[in-house]
Design an enzyme around this catalytic site. Structure first.
Site, PDB file in Angstrom:
ATOM      1  N   HIS A 162       0.845  -1.200   0.000  1.00  0.00           N
ATOM      2  CA  HIS A 162       0.000   0.000   0.000  1.00  0.00           C
ATOM      3  C   HIS A 162       0.878   1.246   0.000  1.00  0.00           C
ATOM      4  CE1 HIS A 162      -3.469  -2.526   1.809  1.00  0.00           C
ATOM      5  NE2 HIS A 162      -3.671  -2.331   0.523  1.00  0.00           N
ATOM      6  N   GLU A 165       1.864   3.292   3.084  1.00  0.00           N
ATOM      7  CA  GLU A 165       2.507   2.470   4.118  1.00  0.00           C
ATOM      8  C   GLU A 165       3.990   2.294   3.799  1.00  0.00           C
ATOM      9  OE1 GLU A 165       0.100  -1.062   4.531  1.00  0.00           O
ATOM     10  OE2 GLU A 165      -1.744   0.107   4.781  1.00  0.00           O
ATOM     11  N   HIS A 306       2.646  -4.390   6.676  1.00  0.00           N
ATOM     12  CA  HIS A 306       1.744  -3.275   6.434  1.00  0.00           C
ATOM     13  C   HIS A 306       1.768  -2.357   7.651  1.00  0.00           C
ATOM     14  CE1 HIS A 306      -0.645  -4.831   2.861  1.00  0.00           C
ATOM     15  NE2 HIS A 306       0.055  -5.902   3.208  1.00  0.00           N
ATOM     16  N   TYR A 346     -10.671  -9.973   2.560  1.00  0.00           N
ATOM     17  CA  TYR A 346     -10.205 -11.069   1.704  1.00  0.00           C
ATOM     18  C   TYR A 346      -9.390 -10.508   0.534  1.00  0.00           C
ATOM     19  CZ  TYR A 346     -13.942 -13.288   4.357  1.00  0.00           C
ATOM     20  OH  TYR A 346     -14.746 -13.730   5.371  1.00  0.00           O
ATOM     21  N   GLU A 365       0.879  -5.866  10.827  1.00  0.00           N
ATOM     22  CA  GLU A 365       0.489  -4.454  10.817  1.00  0.00           C
ATOM     23  C   GLU A 365       1.358  -3.695  11.820  1.00  0.00           C
ATOM     24  OE1 GLU A 365      -1.614  -3.060   8.815  1.00  0.00           O
ATOM     25  OE2 GLU A 365      -2.905  -4.649   8.035  1.00  0.00           O
TER      26      GLU A 365
END
Length: 395
Positions: A162, A165, A306, A346, A365
């Site tokens: 992402h 990120e 992430h 998902y 995360e």
């Protein structure tokens, strides 16, 4: 650092002279036959740089080597055209310098340009680090995979799926630098000896999956069609701090055929700054490259980094193997992060990996707060992630 072979030299001799593991020297010189060195042949010594030194009154090779606590023969190796018995004041010689410190600064806005510069620096100093381009981004940027080690067990780390990120890429690259340092200097990280892992494990790393998106967040829209379209998707705003997608507005971690249709039904139906899963699975070159890499390497386990939340997602539809729970519990112990088995989300890389191979996959995360996380959290996040990197090697 390069040296030239003399008569009678061997790679084993160089390993002892420079105090560098023999296997690292062998792997730094893949085109060299260790049993058939040729006089004058260039050999790369990993973890060393060379510098020039000007002879001072009273200098001898013995004194220079003694002052620097290096083998005197390293000076002979690097100065084969110099007569050591006739050193002249002001004469320049070459002196080897062992690198015992990080050579890159990851604690900064981590753009694709910064990543590329750091990869080049690390590859030059540590030539046993293998680098392969696995694909191109939408805008043609290289998607680089790095490999370290010789083990049959392949583990994988990746960052910046992402765009906002991007700090995950910086964290991965700092650990990579520390890992390389520990290998060449035969040191530990948090008391864990690193060198044994070199022969046991191969680490596959894709530090930046979405380079176009990262640059969009950090630098604003590029000139041309892609930048214009990104501005349109972003409703004309020049603030791209909330942008998670690739440059075409597709969320790369919603691109995989693991209940993709569920995500497609409830997420944006057209390109957006975040969450649009594409019109079909695996339409984006970045997602395709990562899928092909998983198939090619057959990872033993996968960790996708992430931000944010300080949690670790580790399950998918009860298809993950039982050992996944043992592994995630260790990750939790060393980081303080909360393991979460199932979540109503998902089509991610981890989900697809578990679905297809039934092997341990984890979405880690890092940090807490609002993306993009500030660099003021960098050191804290790195210390939390450090234990996870290490545990992924031995679990």
């Amino acid at each position: 650092m390069d040296i030239r072979v003399r008569k009678g030299d061997t790679l084993w001799y160089y390993a002892n002279t420079f105090n560098v593991p023999l296997q690292l020297i062998i792997d730094s010189n893949p085109a060299v036959s260790p049993s058939a060195l040729g006089i004058g042949q260039l050999i790369k010594i990993p973890g060393y740089r060379s510098t020039t030194y000007q002879i001072q009154p009273g200098d001898t090779f013995w004194k220079i080597a003694s002052d620097r606590r290096i083998s005197i023969d390293t000076l002979f190796l690097l100065n084969q055209d110099v007569n050591p018995s006739n050193l002249q004041y002001g004469q320049s010689i070459i002196v080897p310098v062992r690198v015992t410190y990080r050579i890159i600064n990851s604690n900064q806005n981590y753009s694709f340009k910064t990543l590329s510069s750091h990869l080049n620096q690390l590859a030059e100093l540590y030539p046993f680090l293998r680098r392969e381009t696995i694909g191109k981004s939408v805008m043609g940027k290289n998607l680089d995979e790095l490999q370290i080690g010789r083990g049959s067990k392949i583990i994988h780390w990746d960052g910046s799926f992402h765009a906002n990120e991007w700090i995950t890429s910086a964290i991965i690259m700092q650990f990579l630098n520390d890992y390389l340092l520990a290998l060449t200097n035969q040191e530990t990280i948090r008391g864990v000896s690193i060198l044994p892992f070199y022969n046991q494990v191969t680490v596959s790393i894709v530090p930046m999956v979405d380079p176009d998106g990262v640059d969009l967040v950090l630098n604003g829209p590029p000139e041309g069609t892609y930048g214009e379209e990104a501005l349109r998707i972003n409703k004309g705003s020049q603030d791209f701090s909330g942008w998670k997608a690739n440059i075409r507005g597709v969320d790369l971690n919603n691109q995989y055929p693991a209940k993709w249709e569920v995500e497609a039904a409830r997420k944006p139906k057209s390109p957006a700054p975040r969450d649009f899963p594409g019109y079909q699975p695996l339409t984006e070159p970045e997602a395709v490259a990562m899928a092909e890499l998983a198939g090619k390497r057959q990872f033993e386990k996968l960790l996708a980094f992430h931000t944010q939340g300080e949690v670790i997602y580790w399950g998918y539809e009860n298809l993950e193997p039982p050992r996944s729970q043992t592994i995630v519990n260790e990750f939790s112990r060393v980081s303080g992060y909360e393991p979460i088995r199932f979540v109503d989300s998902y089509a991610g890389y981890k989900d697809w990996f578990i679905k297809v191979w039934r092997r341990p996959g984890f979405t880690v995360e890092l940090g807490s707060g609002l993306n993009p996380l500030p660099l003021s959290q960098f050191d804290e996040i790195y210390q939390e992630a450090l234990g996870i990197f290490l545990a992924s090697l031995y679990m």
